[in-house]
Design a protein around this motif. Structure first.
Motif, PDB file in Angstrom:
ATOM      1  N   ILE A  64      42.406  -2.134 -18.695  1.00  0.00           N
ATOM      2  CA  ILE A  64      43.302  -2.404 -17.562  1.00  0.00           C
ATOM      3  C   ILE A  64      42.758  -3.535 -16.687  1.00  0.00           C
ATOM      4  CG2 ILE A  64      44.157  -1.434 -15.376  1.00  0.00           C
ATOM      5  CD1 ILE A  64      44.335   1.272 -16.822  1.00  0.00           C
ATOM      6  N   THR A  65      41.416  -3.580 -16.533  1.00  0.00           N
ATOM      7  CA  THR A  65      40.811  -4.547 -15.611  1.00  0.00           C
ATOM      8  C   THR A  65      40.296  -5.811 -16.311  1.00  0.00           C
ATOM      9  OG1 THR A  65      38.626  -3.474 -15.730  1.00  0.00           O
ATOM     10  CG2 THR A  65      40.154  -2.707 -14.013  1.00  0.00           C
ATOM     11  N   GLY A  66      40.586  -5.952 -17.587  1.00  0.00           N
ATOM     12  CA  GLY A  66      40.212  -7.174 -18.297  1.00  0.00           C
ATOM     13  C   GLY A  66      38.746  -7.247 -18.684  1.00  0.00           C
ATOM     14  N   GLY A  67      38.131  -6.103 -18.932  1.00  0.00           N
ATOM     15  CA  GLY A  67      36.722  -6.082 -19.306  1.00  0.00           C
ATOM     16  C   GLY A  67      36.512  -5.832 -20.788  1.00  0.00           C
ATOM     17  N   GLU A  68      35.269  -5.679 -21.160  1.00  0.00           N
ATOM     18  CA  GLU A  68      34.871  -5.442 -22.550  1.00  0.00           C
ATOM     19  C   GLU A  68      35.399  -4.085 -23.024  1.00  0.00           C
ATOM     20  OE1 GLU A  68      33.971  -5.844 -26.045  1.00  0.00           O
ATOM     21  OE2 GLU A  68      32.989  -7.426 -24.877  1.00  0.00           O
ATOM     22  N   THR A  69      36.028  -4.053 -24.200  1.00  0.00           N
ATOM     23  CA  THR A  69      36.570  -2.799 -24.735  1.00  0.00           C
ATOM     24  C   THR A  69      35.948  -2.385 -26.066  1.00  0.00           C
ATOM     25  OG1 THR A  69      38.404  -4.001 -25.775  1.00  0.00           O
ATOM     26  CG2 THR A  69      38.791  -3.082 -23.556  1.00  0.00           C
TER      27      THR A  69
END
Length: 175
Positions: free
Chosen positions: A146-151
């Motif tokens: 959701i926050t545009g971080g590493e997945t």
């Protein structure tokens, strides 16, 4: 030789790692470390300065931090004491999320805590997917998506800006 107390509330250890880095920047100081979750009984008069560090999980500081502050409010108020908040949102430095003014977590902390530290640092933490329990792994992955971080759940990513930690160390020395 001055004595400095470092108190921490950490989940996977990044907050303690940051505090140890700050301790390494201090000259001629004896540094003690204590886990707030153990609710230590501390004689604050033995210390020249105190630094409290705590991490965010699911948008909240641990309740033991607030209990500790409540039990030790007068001592913290009467000591040269500072606060550090470690969270993954602070990785968004370009949005100001790594500042006390730009951190929603600091605003919440200052509303909930009677202690109002004169010096506050906000640092990005680390993402440690392989170390998380299964539930945490997928919840944090969802939040990061959701926050545009590493997945990628096979990765560990350290977002801490060590230059910023050094600058905070310099301010802490001057307290």
């Amino acid at each position: 030789m001055d004595k400095v107390l470092f108190l921490y509330s950490t989940r996977e250890g990044q907050t303690k790692k940051i505090l140890k880095h700050i301790a390494e920047q201090l000259d001629n100081c004896e540094c003690d470390f204590s886990d707030i979750h153990d609710m230590p009984d501390i004689d604050f008069s033995c210390y020249e300065k105190v630094l409290v560090g705590a991490s965010i999980r699911y948008g909240h500081l641990h309740k033991k931090l607030y209990q500790f502050i409540s039990q030790n409010y007068q001592a913290l108020k009467n000591t040269k004491a500072a606060f550090v908040c470690v969270n993954l949102t602070a990785r968004k430095e370009n949005e100001g999320k790594d500042t006390p003014e730009g951190s929603v977590y600091i605003r919440t902390f200052l509303k909930k805590s009677q202690w109002q530290p004169p010096l506050i640092g906000v640092f990005a933490g680390a993402l440690r997917y392989p170390r998380y329990r299964l539930f945490d792994k997928f919840m944090i992955q969802f939040i990061m998506k959701i926050t545009g971080g590493e997945t990628d759940i096979s990765k560990e990513v350290e977002y801490t800006n060590w230059d910023k930690v050094k600058l905070f160390s310099d301010d802490f020395k001057k307290m």
